[in-house]
Design an enzyme around this catalytic site. Structure first.
Site, PDB file in Angstrom:
ATOM      1  N   ALA A  66      43.314  46.514  39.020  1.00 32.73           N
ATOM      2  CA  ALA A  66      43.207  47.896  38.549  1.00 32.73           C
ATOM      3  C   ALA A  66      44.592  48.337  38.082  1.00 32.73           C
ATOM      4  O   ALA A  66      45.601  47.806  38.554  1.00 32.73           O
ATOM      5  CB  ALA A  66      42.742  48.788  39.697  1.00 32.73           C
ATOM      6  N   GLU A 113      37.799  40.782  41.511  1.00 32.72           N
ATOM      7  CA  GLU A 113      36.492  41.388  41.815  1.00 32.72           C
ATOM      8  C   GLU A 113      35.576  41.322  40.588  1.00 32.72           C
ATOM      9  O   GLU A 113      34.384  41.072  40.707  1.00 32.72           O
ATOM     10  CB  GLU A 113      36.692  42.838  42.282  1.00 32.72           C
ATOM     11  CG  GLU A 113      37.365  42.882  43.647  1.00 32.72           C
ATOM     12  CD  GLU A 113      37.778  44.286  44.057  1.00 32.72           C
ATOM     13  OE1 GLU A 113      38.496  44.943  43.275  1.00 32.72           O
ATOM     14  OE2 GLU A 113      37.386  44.726  45.143  1.00 32.72           O
TER      15      GLU A 113
END
Ligand code: COA
Length: 259
Positions: A66, A113
């Site tokens: 992120a 992820e």
């Protein structure tokens, strides 16, 4: 089309998505997430596309997580809302076609992820994978605590999540985090060859395979077997089943239409 996500159609049947922020190691910011949402929605409805490959631009990174810069001033409620609205990982699992992660470099945090939300992971020998969120005083928030133990077992998941350590591609393959590893200059062709092979199969059988294999995570065995049998029976109502069986018996290649 967005600049932060490139979409190429290859051989008509494969969509190659490239997260394109190489100067920031392809970190997932809100703009990339938005573009991914739009791309997967569009590709789900595009009957020409039968498989998707996702990768990162440049030599260094698949996706290094992120975008940490967006965390700086984020407050709890805003962050919670953003995560609720932006679960790209579950969207990818619900996407009705196979998705292959082509892991060309750093595959960290939200990038790892995202790779885990793909159906198959193919990595370069140079790739480094990990869940380094603990270094930031947080934990994985895009499914890492749930999908990683399902792929590699609880102990290995804890080792990676609690230490924040990065591992190489060979080790990732050994523990089941990636399926295959190739030299950097062979990665693209090997991945596309697999995508081509998959894309030549019946789209409806591929959807059935994806849904039934994913169901194994959440269903007890007897329920999963029932679900598999239901899909198996359903496929006998399709033209693709007739085409596949007919082509085998007539000793010719099948031409699947997805109906
Ligand atoms: N979010 C935002 N920016 C990121 C980023 C991320 N997850 N990962 C890398 N970048 C940026 C760096 O800040 C740097 O930007 P700058 O040139 O404007 O300073 C640029 O990408 C290049 O990264 P850099 O750290 O200089 O490269 P490196 O080769 O020395 O290290 C990494 C590469 C991937 C090991 C390192 O960037 C890193 O640890 N990134 C964070 C990984 C992480 O914690 N991910 C989980 C987030 S929840």
């Amino acid at each position: 089309m967005s600049d932060v996500l490139l979409i190429d159609k290859l051989d008509g049947r494969i969509a190659l998505l490239t997260v394109n922020r190489p100067e920031k190691m392809n970190a997932l910011n809100s703009e990339v997430r938005k573009a991914l949402f739009a791309a997967f929605r569009e590709l789900a409805a595009d009957d020409e596309v039968r498989a998707v490959v996702i990768t990162g631009a440049g030599e260094k990174a698949f996706i290094a997580g992120a975008d940490i810069a967006e965390f700086k001033d984020a407050r709890a409620v805003e962050q919670y809302r953003a995560m609720q609205a932006g679960d790209i990982y579950s969207l990818m699992e619900a996407f009705p076609k196979p998705i292959i992660a082509m892991i060309n470099g750093f595959c960290l945090g939200g990038g790892c992820e995202l790779a885990m939300a793909c159906d198959i992971r193919i990595a370069s020998e140079k790739a480094k994978l990990g869940q380094p969120e603990v270094n930031l005083g947080i934990i994985p928030g895009g499914g890492g605590t749930q999908r990683l133990p399902r792929l590699v077992g609880e102990g290995q998941a804890n080792r990676l999540i609690m230490s924040g350590a990065l591992i190489g591609a060979e080790e990732a393959a050994r523990i089941g985090l990636v399926e295959q590893v190739f030299a950097p200059d062979e990665l693209r062709e090997a991945t596309l060859e697999l995508a081509r092979q998959i894309a030549s199969r019946s789209p409806i059988a591929l959807q059935a395979a994806k849904e039934t294999v994913l169901a194994a995570r959440r269903m007890p065995l007897d329920e999963g077997l029932k679900f598999e049998r239901a899909w198996f029976g359903l496929l006998f109502s399709t033209d693709d089943k007739n085409e596949g069986v007919g082509a085998f018996l007539e000793k010719r290649p099948p031409d699947f239409k997805g109906s």
